[in-house]
Design a protein around this motif. Structure first.
Motif, PDB file in Angstrom:
ATOM      1  N   SER A  96      53.070  53.762  75.650  1.00  0.00           N
ATOM      2  CA  SER A  96      51.769  53.131  75.391  1.00  0.00           C
ATOM      3  C   SER A  96      51.688  52.587  73.958  1.00  0.00           C
ATOM      4  N   HIS A  97      52.388  53.221  73.012  1.00  0.00           N
ATOM      5  CA  HIS A  97      52.437  52.674  71.649  1.00  0.00           C
ATOM      6  C   HIS A  97      53.137  51.313  71.659  1.00  0.00           C
ATOM      7  N   PHE A  98      54.233  51.255  72.439  1.00  0.00           N
ATOM      8  CA  PHE A  98      55.004  50.001  72.477  1.00  0.00           C
ATOM      9  C   PHE A  98      54.253  48.900  73.233  1.00  0.00           C
ATOM     10  N   THR A 130      47.452  49.718  83.833  1.00  0.00           N
ATOM     11  CA  THR A 130      47.912  48.677  84.769  1.00  0.00           C
ATOM     12  C   THR A 130      48.073  47.354  84.031  1.00  0.00           C
ATOM     13  N   GLU A 131      47.088  47.064  83.214  1.00  0.00           N
ATOM     14  CA  GLU A 131      47.086  45.793  82.485  1.00  0.00           C
ATOM     15  C   GLU A 131      48.264  45.693  81.511  1.00  0.00           C
ATOM     16  N   LYS A 136      54.128  40.946  78.531  1.00  0.00           N
ATOM     17  CA  LYS A 136      55.479  40.570  78.052  1.00  0.00           C
ATOM     18  C   LYS A 136      56.283  41.740  77.484  1.00  0.00           C
ATOM     19  N   TYR A 137      55.599  42.716  76.888  1.00  0.00           N
ATOM     20  CA  TYR A 137      56.356  43.819  76.286  1.00  0.00           C
ATOM     21  C   TYR A 137      57.105  44.636  77.347  1.00  0.00           C
ATOM     22  N   ILE A 163      47.464  51.325  91.031  1.00  0.00           N
ATOM     23  CA  ILE A 163      48.476  50.350  91.452  1.00  0.00           C
ATOM     24  C   ILE A 163      49.580  50.161  90.406  1.00  0.00           C
ATOM     25  N   ASP A 164      49.592  51.032  89.386  1.00  0.00           N
ATOM     26  CA  ASP A 164      50.581  50.892  88.304  1.00  0.00           C
ATOM     27  C   ASP A 164      52.023  50.753  88.832  1.00  0.00           C
ATOM     28  N   ALA A 165      52.379  51.584  89.792  1.00  0.00           N
ATOM     29  CA  ALA A 165      53.756  51.567  90.282  1.00  0.00           C
ATOM     30  C   ALA A 165      54.061  50.232  90.967  1.00  0.00           C
TER      31      ALA A 165
END
Ligand SMILES: Nc1ncnc2c1ncn2[C@@H]1O[C@H](COP(=O)(O)OP(=O)(O)OP(=O)(O)O)[C@@H](O)[C@H]1O
Ligand SMILES: [Mg+2]
Length: 236
Positions: A96-98, A130-131, A136-137, A163-165
């Motif tokens: 999440s930091h990246f 999810t967003e 791009k990262y 729906i992340d996966a």
């Protein structure tokens, strides 16, 4: 790249080892085009992290360079689970930091005391996983992983909850579903499978986990089986 020590990598039970071996063999026979693989399930607690860690370790034992990424930025348990400690002391940064642009990739990438295994932990939970997974990262991370590792394994949140996966799946070559015996209904499992299919990812198979095996007077123990329940149909 920094270094973490993993204090809690446990030995597997025999039944689990066997099924992991089958899963690993299957993946290796899928060929070079299957390099980024996500592991998900229908509901929480079916064994995704267990299977992902064990598969990662098993692949490194075959000499493969593996990057394990905890993408569950809602409820990350991997740092605690593996009792990871930053060898240099201090905080461990994560995905999440990246993905939120706060840290560079090499600041969240850790080599480990398991040879050929590197890890990216999830980092602190964020309101919009999810967003940020669909930006791009994340693509940069996947491209980096493909270039520097033989396999990138993603431990994902369960599909029934978010729906992340399915979003992460758009960037992956293959997906594995972990199904704990007798927990999610057939309808829920099929719904989760449809969500994955809609992302266009190739479903490599399913791990049937927490299978109760009768073992005469010694009582029960848990095991898991690997099977290509969903077939290994090529995408057209
Ligand atoms: N084959 C197994 N035999 C015994 N225990 C197991 C097995 N697989 C998983 N477990 C146990 O079940 C619990 C849940 O497993 P795990 O954390 O891997 O699931 P998960 O799908 O990653 O959960 P979450 O959805 O919370 O991320 C853990 O306590 C783990 O040790
Ligand atoms: Mg997990």
């Amino acid at each position: 790249m920094q270094f973490v020590l993993l204090e809690n990598i446990s030995e597997l039970e025999y039944a689990m080892k066997e099924s992991l071996r089958a899963l690993k063999t299957n993946i290796q026979f899928c060929g070079d085009d299957i390099q980024t693989i996500l592991v998900t399930s229908t509901i929480p607690n079916e064994g995704k992290s267990t299977v992902t860690i064990d598969l990662a370790r098993s692949l490194t034992e075959s000499g493969k360079r593996v990057l394990l990424v905890d993408t569950d930025m809602r409820k990350s348990v991997l740092i605690g689970r593996l009792r990871a400690k930053n060898a240099a002391g201090g905080e461990i940064y994560g995905l999440s930091h990246f993905l939120s642009g706060q840290r560079k990739l090499d600041e969240v990438l850790y080599s480990t005391d398991i040879q050929k295994l590197s890890i990216i932990f999830a980092g602190p939970s964020v309101p919009n996983p999810t967003e940020i997974l669909d930006k791009k990262y994340f693509r940069e991370l996947i491209d980096f992983g493909k270039e520097h590792f033989d396999y990138v394994l993603l431990d994902c949140a369960p599909l029934g909850a978010a729906i992340d996966a399915a979003v992460a799946a758009k960037y992956c070559d293959g997906a594995i579903m972990v199904i704990a015996q007798g927990i999610a209904s057939g309808r829920m499992i099929s719904g989760a499978k449809k969500q994955l299919e809609a992302s266009g990812v190739r479903i490599l198979g399913a791990v049937l986990n927490k299978v109760k095996i009768k073992k005469s007077e010694y009582g029960h123990y848990y095991g898991s089986y690997y099977g290509s329940y969903y077939g290994s149909k090529e995408r057209s």
